[in-house]
Design a protein around this motif. Sequence first.
Motif, PDB file in Angstrom:
ATOM      1  N   SER A  53      -8.034  -1.803   2.257  1.00 13.10           N
ATOM      2  CA  SER A  53      -9.183  -1.146   2.894  1.00 13.10           C
ATOM      3  C   SER A  53     -10.102  -2.170   3.554  1.00 13.10           C
ATOM      4  O   SER A  53     -10.641  -1.932   4.638  1.00 13.10           O
ATOM      5  CB  SER A  53      -9.961  -0.304   1.875  1.00 13.10           C
ATOM      6  N   GLN A  54     -10.266  -3.320   2.920  1.00 15.38           N
ATOM      7  CA  GLN A  54     -11.130  -4.352   3.498  1.00 15.38           C
ATOM      8  C   GLN A  54     -10.519  -4.940   4.765  1.00 15.38           C
ATOM      9  O   GLN A  54     -11.233  -5.191   5.750  1.00 15.38           O
ATOM     10  CB  GLN A  54     -11.385  -5.451   2.457  1.00 15.38           C
ATOM     11  N   ARG A  55      -9.213  -5.138   4.756  1.00 14.61           N
ATOM     12  CA  ARG A  55      -8.539  -5.665   5.954  1.00 14.61           C
ATOM     13  C   ARG A  55      -8.631  -4.657   7.106  1.00 14.61           C
ATOM     14  O   ARG A  55      -8.908  -5.031   8.255  1.00 14.61           O
ATOM     15  CB  ARG A  55      -7.069  -5.979   5.661  1.00 14.61           C
ATOM     16  N   ILE A  56      -8.414  -3.384   6.800  1.00 15.44           N
ATOM     17  CA  ILE A  56      -8.473  -2.350   7.844  1.00 15.44           C
ATOM     18  C   ILE A  56      -9.885  -2.229   8.378  1.00 15.44           C
ATOM     19  O   ILE A  56     -10.100  -2.028   9.589  1.00 15.44           O
ATOM     20  CB  ILE A  56      -7.956  -0.994   7.303  1.00 15.44           C
ATOM     21  N   LYS A  57     -10.875  -2.364   7.507  1.00 14.81           N
ATOM     22  CA  LYS A  57     -12.272  -2.265   7.947  1.00 14.81           C
ATOM     23  C   LYS A  57     -12.575  -3.329   9.008  1.00 14.81           C
ATOM     24  O   LYS A  57     -13.267  -3.056   9.995  1.00 14.81           O
ATOM     25  CB  LYS A  57     -13.197  -2.419   6.734  1.00 14.81           C
ATOM     26  N   PRO A  79      -0.078   1.186 -11.957  1.00 14.78           N
ATOM     27  CA  PRO A  79      -0.623  -0.166 -12.078  1.00 14.78           C
ATOM     28  C   PRO A  79      -0.673  -0.864 -10.717  1.00 14.78           C
ATOM     29  O   PRO A  79       0.260  -0.750  -9.920  1.00 14.78           O
ATOM     30  CB  PRO A  79       0.375  -0.867 -13.012  1.00 14.78           C
ATOM     31  N   GLY A  80      -1.779  -1.550 -10.452  1.00 19.90           N
ATOM     32  CA  GLY A  80      -1.906  -2.312  -9.207  1.00 19.90           C
ATOM     33  C   GLY A  80      -2.475  -1.528  -8.049  1.00 19.90           C
ATOM     34  O   GLY A  80      -2.808  -2.109  -7.015  1.00 19.90           O
ATOM     35  N   PHE A  81      -2.617  -0.198  -8.197  1.00 19.91           N
ATOM     36  CA  PHE A  81      -3.117   0.616  -7.078  1.00 19.91           C
ATOM     37  C   PHE A  81      -4.511   0.169  -6.656  1.00 19.91           C
ATOM     38  O   PHE A  81      -4.811   0.034  -5.473  1.00 19.91           O
ATOM     39  CB  PHE A  81      -3.134   2.102  -7.453  1.00 19.91           C
ATOM     40  N   SER A  82      -5.371  -0.062  -7.637  1.00 18.52           N
ATOM     41  CA  SER A  82      -6.753  -0.418  -7.342  1.00 18.52           C
ATOM     42  C   SER A  82      -6.838  -1.712  -6.540  1.00 18.52           C
ATOM     43  O   SER A  82      -7.547  -1.791  -5.530  1.00 18.52           O
ATOM     44  CB  SER A  82      -7.531  -0.554  -8.651  1.00 18.52           C
ATOM     45  N   GLU A  83      -6.078  -2.730  -6.959  1.00 18.93           N
ATOM     46  CA  GLU A  83      -6.149  -4.036  -6.295  1.00 18.93           C
ATOM     47  C   GLU A  83      -5.641  -3.961  -4.855  1.00 18.93           C
ATOM     48  O   GLU A  83      -6.278  -4.477  -3.925  1.00 18.93           O
ATOM     49  CB  GLU A  83      -5.326  -5.081  -7.080  1.00 18.93           C
ATOM     50  N   VAL A  84      -4.497  -3.300  -4.666  1.00 16.03           N
ATOM     51  CA  VAL A  84      -3.920  -3.271  -3.324  1.00 16.03           C
ATOM     52  C   VAL A  84      -4.754  -2.389  -2.396  1.00 16.03           C
ATOM     53  O   VAL A  84      -4.944  -2.709  -1.214  1.00 16.03           O
ATOM     54  CB  VAL A  84      -2.434  -2.829  -3.353  1.00 16.03           C
ATOM     55  N   VAL A  87      -5.901   8.398   2.915  1.00 18.46           N
ATOM     56  CA  VAL A  87      -5.137   9.646   2.816  1.00 18.46           C
ATOM     57  C   VAL A  87      -3.663   9.280   2.787  1.00 18.46           C
ATOM     58  O   VAL A  87      -3.150   8.705   3.751  1.00 18.46           O
ATOM     59  CB  VAL A  87      -5.412  10.592   4.006  1.00 18.46           C
ATOM     60  N   ALA A  88      -2.997   9.575   1.686  1.00 19.69           N
ATOM     61  CA  ALA A  88      -1.548   9.362   1.595  1.00 19.69           C
ATOM     62  C   ALA A  88      -0.873  10.720   1.685  1.00 19.69           C
ATOM     63  O   ALA A  88      -1.274  11.668   0.992  1.00 19.69           O
ATOM     64  CB  ALA A  88      -1.195   8.665   0.288  1.00 19.69           C
ATOM     65  N   ASN A  89       0.135  10.817   2.544  1.00 20.11           N
ATOM     66  CA  ASN A  89       0.866  12.070   2.738  1.00 20.11           C
ATOM     67  C   ASN A  89       2.334  11.869   2.399  1.00 20.11           C
ATOM     68  O   ASN A  89       2.970  10.937   2.897  1.00 20.11           O
ATOM     69  CB  ASN A  89       0.766  12.544   4.191  1.00 20.11           C
ATOM     70  N   LEU A  90       2.873  12.747   1.565  1.00 25.64           N
ATOM     71  CA  LEU A  90       4.287  12.712   1.184  1.00 25.64           C
ATOM     72  C   LEU A  90       4.963  13.961   1.730  1.00 25.64           C
ATOM     73  O   LEU A  90       4.509  15.076   1.468  1.00 25.64           O
ATOM     74  CB  LEU A  90       4.416  12.675  -0.340  1.00 25.64           C
ATOM     75  N   TYR A  91       6.034  13.755   2.507  1.00 21.56           N
ATOM     76  CA  TYR A  91       6.789  14.868   3.102  1.00 21.56           C
ATOM     77  C   TYR A  91       8.228  14.789   2.584  1.00 21.56           C
ATOM     78  O   TYR A  91       9.062  14.087   3.151  1.00 21.56           O
ATOM     79  CB  TYR A  91       6.781  14.769   4.624  1.00 21.56           C
ATOM     80  N   PRO A  92       8.543  15.503   1.486  1.00 17.74           N
ATOM     81  CA  PRO A  92       9.894  15.416   0.918  1.00 17.74           C
ATOM     82  C   PRO A  92      10.938  16.070   1.822  1.00 17.74           C
ATOM     83  O   PRO A  92      10.605  16.816   2.749  1.00 17.74           O
ATOM     84  CB  PRO A  92       9.761  16.184  -0.408  1.00 17.74           C
ATOM     85  N   PRO A  93      12.239  15.794   1.552  1.00 18.91           N
ATOM     86  CA  PRO A  93      13.290  16.468   2.315  1.00 18.91           C
ATOM     87  C   PRO A  93      13.142  17.988   2.203  1.00 18.91           C
ATOM     88  O   PRO A  93      12.732  18.506   1.164  1.00 18.91           O
ATOM     89  CB  PRO A  93      14.580  15.992   1.642  1.00 18.91           C
ATOM     90  N   MET A 105       0.832  -1.198   0.000  1.00 18.78           N
ATOM     91  CA  MET A 105       0.000   0.000   0.000  1.00 18.78           C
ATOM     92  C   MET A 105       0.873   1.257   0.000  1.00 18.78           C
ATOM     93  O   MET A 105       0.594   2.227  -0.717  1.00 18.78           O
ATOM     94  CB  MET A 105      -0.918  -0.016   1.234  1.00 18.78           C
ATOM     95  N   ILE A 106       1.940   1.232   0.789  1.00 19.06           N
ATOM     96  CA  ILE A 106       2.859   2.380   0.817  1.00 19.06           C
ATOM     97  C   ILE A 106       3.509   2.575  -0.551  1.00 19.06           C
ATOM     98  O   ILE A 106       3.590   3.697  -1.070  1.00 19.06           O
ATOM     99  CB  ILE A 106       3.925   2.178   1.920  1.00 19.06           C
TER     100      ILE A 106
END
Length: 352
Positions: free
Chosen positions: A170-174, A160-165, A209-215, A98-99
Motif C-alpha cells: 500500500s505504501q509503494r502504491i501510494k 500469516p504475513g498478510f499484514s506486512e505485505v 479490494v481482492a477479487n476471486l473469480y473461480p472456474p 500481495m496476490i
Amino acid sequence: MATGTPELQPPKFPSVKSLSESSALTSIPSSYTFTTDPSQHTALYPKDSIPVIDFSLLTSGNPDQRSKAIQDLHRACEEWGFFMVINHGVAESLMKGMIEACRGFFDLTEEEKGEFEGKPVLAPIRCGTSSNTSLDKILFWRDFLKVLLHPQFHSLNKPPGFSEVSLEYSQRIKKVVEELLKGISKSLGLEEWYINKAMNMSSGLQVLVANLYPPCPQPEHAMGLPPHSDYGLLTVLTQNEVGGLQVQHQGKWFNVNLIPNSLLINIGDHLEVLSNGKYKSVLHRVVVNRKATRLSVLITNGPSLDTVVAPAPELIDESHPPAYFGMKFQETFTLSPTNKHHGKSILDQVRI
C-alpha cells in the motif's frame, strides 16, 4: 392448505469458491444466470495496446523526457481512461506476494472468513460474495475482500504475513499514485501538486479490494462483474496470469492483456468530476472461464472522506461551464449504500 411434499431447496453456499468446488456442480444456479444480448459478450483485442506510461520518464529529472511522459499521460487519460504503467519501482516479488497473500485469505475456512462477512460499506475489513447478496437480483461469480489501508491502516492476522505485505504494498502504491496525480495535474494545465493538495490525499481513502473469480461451468451465462466504473481518483490493479478484464472503448469491448509486471491504472468517477469531464471514468467488466481461477488485487485511491469534490475552478469558463455538482466524498457511500456495481451510478447523481 398446501399438501404434498415440501419442495427441496438447493444447498446454500457461503462463497462462489465453495460453490465452484462442489462435486455436484454441473450448471450454475439460476440466481447467477445473466441474460444479455449475445453480441455484448463479444470482445476484441485492440490493434494498438492500451496506452503504456513509462513511470521512470514521468519522474525523470530530464525536462524533455518528463514533458513527453506527461503528454502521453494526457492522451491515455483523454482517449482511454485506462493505461499500463511500467518501470514503476514496485518489486515484482512484492506484487506477487500481495496476490499470494490474498489467495491465502480466500483459502481460509468459511468459519475463519465468516467474522468479516455482512459488514457495512466502510467497515475496516469485510468480505463476501457477489456485491451485496441481500440486494443483488442476480449474483456475480465473484468473492471479495476489502480492507481499509489509509488514512488508518487495518489488516488481517490471517493468513500469516498478510499484514506486512499489505502495508509495504500500500505504501509503494501510494507513492506511485502521488506521482501519477502530479503528472495528471500538469496534463490538465494545473500546478503539479494541485490534485494531491485539493483532494487532501495525505488523509485520502485507500482501500484494498481482492477479487476471486473461480472456474465456472457455464461462463457464457455468468458474469464476474457487470459493466461499472470505479469511485475515487485512480484505481491500481495487479492480477495473476488469468485474464477476464474487459474495457469499453468507443462503444466496443476490448480484452485487457497486461504487460508482465505492469500496473493497470484506471480513472475513477471523482477524477472525472475534478477534471470537469475532460478525463472520463471508463466502464469495465469481468468475464469468467471454465478452467482457471482469476485473482485480481485493486487499490482504490480517493480523497479524504470530508473533501468536497467539484470541478477545479481553473477548468471552468464560459465555454466550459461546470458539468457536475460538488459533493463530499463520504456522500459517495451514502448515495450508493448498496455499493452496487452498475454503470456510472455515482456520476449519474451529480451531473448538472
